[in-house]
Motif scaffolding. Structure first.
Motif, PDB file in Angstrom:
ATOM      1  N   GLN A 101     -29.027  17.739 -35.284  1.00 19.94           N
ATOM      2  CA  GLN A 101     -28.067  16.689 -35.644  1.00 19.94           C
ATOM      3  C   GLN A 101     -27.516  16.928 -37.045  1.00 19.94           C
ATOM      4  OE1 GLN A 101     -28.808  12.547 -34.392  1.00 19.94           O
ATOM      5  NE2 GLN A 101     -28.893  12.083 -36.586  1.00 19.94           N
ATOM      6  N   TRP A 102     -28.382  17.280 -37.984  1.00 16.57           N
ATOM      7  CA  TRP A 102     -27.944  17.565 -39.349  1.00 16.57           C
ATOM      8  C   TRP A 102     -27.003  18.779 -39.337  1.00 16.57           C
ATOM      9  CZ3 TRP A 102     -27.817  21.499 -42.804  1.00 16.57           C
ATOM     10  CH2 TRP A 102     -27.534  21.167 -44.134  1.00 16.57           C
ATOM     11  N   GLY A 103     -27.387  19.835 -38.602  1.00 18.96           N
ATOM     12  CA  GLY A 103     -26.556  21.031 -38.535  1.00 18.96           C
ATOM     13  C   GLY A 103     -25.190  20.757 -37.919  1.00 18.96           C
ATOM     14  N   ASP A 104     -25.163  19.931 -36.860  1.00 17.07           N
ATOM     15  CA  ASP A 104     -23.881  19.578 -36.242  1.00 17.07           C
ATOM     16  C   ASP A 104     -22.978  18.848 -37.224  1.00 17.07           C
ATOM     17  OD1 ASP A 104     -24.687  20.688 -33.854  1.00 17.07           O
ATOM     18  OD2 ASP A 104     -25.057  18.764 -32.850  1.00 17.07           O
ATOM     19  N   ARG A 105     -23.560  18.048 -38.080  1.00 17.00           N
ATOM     20  CA  ARG A 105     -22.789  17.245 -39.015  1.00 17.00           C
ATOM     21  C   ARG A 105     -22.432  18.006 -40.297  1.00 17.00           C
ATOM     22  NH1 ARG A 105     -25.732  12.111 -39.512  1.00 17.00           N
ATOM     23  NH2 ARG A 105     -24.880  11.865 -37.439  1.00 17.00           N
ATOM     24  N   HIS A 106     -23.370  18.798 -40.823  1.00 23.61           N
ATOM     25  CA  HIS A 106     -23.180  19.393 -42.153  1.00 23.61           C
ATOM     26  C   HIS A 106     -23.008  20.907 -42.164  1.00 23.61           C
ATOM     27  CE1 HIS A 106     -23.893  15.510 -43.942  1.00 23.61           C
ATOM     28  NE2 HIS A 106     -24.944  15.371 -43.155  1.00 23.61           N
ATOM     29  N   PRO A 108     -21.434  22.685 -39.132  1.00 21.34           N
ATOM     30  CA  PRO A 108     -20.976  22.807 -37.740  1.00 21.34           C
ATOM     31  C   PRO A 108     -20.361  24.165 -37.433  1.00 21.34           C
ATOM     32  CG  PRO A 108     -19.382  21.578 -39.029  1.00 21.34           C
ATOM     33  CD  PRO A 108     -20.553  21.828 -39.936  1.00 21.34           C
ATOM     34  N   ARG A 109     -20.437  24.526 -36.162  1.00 21.78           N
ATOM     35  CA  ARG A 109     -19.742  25.706 -35.651  1.00 21.78           C
ATOM     36  C   ARG A 109     -18.298  25.314 -35.387  1.00 21.78           C
ATOM     37  NH1 ARG A 109     -21.038  26.958 -30.530  1.00 21.78           N
ATOM     38  NH2 ARG A 109     -20.289  29.073 -30.770  1.00 21.78           N
ATOM     39  N   ALA A 111     -16.548  26.292 -32.974  1.00 25.50           N
ATOM     40  CA  ALA A 111     -16.415  26.081 -31.534  1.00 25.50           C
ATOM     41  C   ALA A 111     -17.151  24.825 -31.058  1.00 25.50           C
ATOM     42  CB  ALA A 111     -16.952  27.297 -30.783  1.00 25.50           C
ATOM     43  N   GLY A 112     -17.845  24.152 -31.951  1.00 21.62           N
ATOM     44  CA  GLY A 112     -18.578  22.950 -31.573  1.00 21.62           C
ATOM     45  C   GLY A 112     -20.040  23.235 -31.284  1.00 21.62           C
ATOM     46  N   PRO A 113     -20.800  22.184 -31.016  1.00 26.23           N
ATOM     47  CA  PRO A 113     -22.244  22.342 -30.775  1.00 26.23           C
ATOM     48  C   PRO A 113     -22.534  23.170 -29.522  1.00 26.23           C
ATOM     49  CG  PRO A 113     -21.644  20.012 -31.018  1.00 26.23           C
ATOM     50  CD  PRO A 113     -20.372  20.798 -30.943  1.00 26.23           C
ATOM     51  N   THR A 114     -23.651  23.871 -29.551  1.00 27.97           N
ATOM     52  CA  THR A 114     -24.087  24.635 -28.382  1.00 27.97           C
ATOM     53  C   THR A 114     -25.007  23.805 -27.490  1.00 27.97           C
ATOM     54  OG1 THR A 114     -25.940  25.533 -29.641  1.00 27.97           O
ATOM     55  CG2 THR A 114     -23.912  26.855 -29.558  1.00 27.97           C
ATOM     56  N   VAL A 115     -25.558  22.728 -28.043  1.00 30.36           N
ATOM     57  CA  VAL A 115     -26.490  21.872 -27.317  1.00 30.36           C
ATOM     58  C   VAL A 115     -26.190  20.428 -27.687  1.00 30.36           C
ATOM     59  CG1 VAL A 115     -28.942  21.237 -27.074  1.00 30.36           C
ATOM     60  CG2 VAL A 115     -28.306  23.632 -27.326  1.00 30.36           C
ATOM     61  N   GLU A 116     -26.374  19.537 -26.741  1.00 34.32           N
ATOM     62  CA  GLU A 116     -26.256  18.104 -27.024  1.00 34.32           C
ATOM     63  C   GLU A 116     -27.578  17.434 -26.689  1.00 34.32           C
ATOM     64  OE1 GLU A 116     -23.020  16.932 -24.484  1.00 34.32           O
ATOM     65  OE2 GLU A 116     -21.557  17.262 -26.087  1.00 34.32           O
ATOM     66  N   ARG A 117     -27.925  16.414 -27.449  1.00 36.05           N
ATOM     67  CA  ARG A 117     -29.122  15.622 -27.176  1.00 36.05           C
ATOM     68  C   ARG A 117     -28.734  14.547 -26.160  1.00 36.05           C
ATOM     69  NH1 ARG A 117     -27.929  16.474 -31.967  1.00 36.05           N
ATOM     70  NH2 ARG A 117     -27.052  14.414 -32.287  1.00 36.05           N
ATOM     71  N   ARG A 118     -29.381  14.557 -24.979  1.00 32.16           N
ATOM     72  CA  ARG A 118     -29.053  13.599 -23.925  1.00 32.16           C
ATOM     73  C   ARG A 118     -30.330  13.060 -23.287  1.00 32.16           C
ATOM     74  NH1 ARG A 118     -23.758  13.044 -22.341  1.00 32.16           N
ATOM     75  NH2 ARG A 118     -22.355  14.608 -23.213  1.00 32.16           N
TER      76      ARG A 118
END
Length: 160
Positions: A101-106, A108-109, A111-118
């Motif tokens: 979550q921190w990496g996605d926010r601070h 980020p790629r 192309a966007g995240p490679t994984v989502e938390r679901r």
């Protein structure tokens, strides 16, 4: 070294945790184990990690009780080991989720995240957060890491 063998001078839980989980490859190994890769060769191939590094990291995780080794033997081959998460290792999913979550926010790629938390049951997206005893999320600006009496240096009887 196991968690019970850590010196008492390591009073902070964060310091104690990073002793086992803070090396660069360790969260990635845990990610692969959480994703179902349990055999050494599979983990090595997915990560591209050197054999000696993976051996050392897995030994640390086994010694810390985060992972357990289970023998298996394919027909005509020697006995090898699979690596399975213990309750402690499964609890580390919260750490992986927080790092992601921190990496996605601070960090980020493009192309966007490679994984989502679901949620496995509903498919709903999930965030990692602090929650109060009733399960309500608490905003980060309302969270304080408060030292306990056992973490304060002896002050000769004076109040802190």
């Amino acid at each position: 070294m196991t968690t019970t063998e850590l010196p008492d001078s390591m009073t902070c839980s964060i310091e104690r945790a990073v002793t086992f989980l803070g090396e660069r490859w360790t969260p990635l190994i845990l990610r692969e184990l959480h994703d179902g890769a349990v055999r050494f060769a599979d983990i090595q191939q997915r990560l591209g990690i050197a054999t000696n590094l993976l051996t050392t990291r897995l030994a640390t995780l086994v010694g810390a009780g985060v992972v357990e080794k289970r023998p298996y033997r394919d027909s005509g081959a020697r006995t090898r080991y699979e690596y399975h998460l213990t309750d402690s290792g499964r609890d580390a999913l919260v750490i992986l989720g927080a790092l992601q979550q921190w990496g996605d926010r601070h960090a980020p790629r493009l192309a966007g995240p490679t994984v989502e938390r679901r949620d496995r049951r509903t498919g709903a997206r999930l965030d990692v957060s602090f929650t109060d005893p009733e399960g309500r999320a608490v905003p980060l600006d309302a969270v304080a890491l408060v030292r306990t009496a056992t973490d304060r240096p002896d002050d000769g009887g004076r109040a802190a």
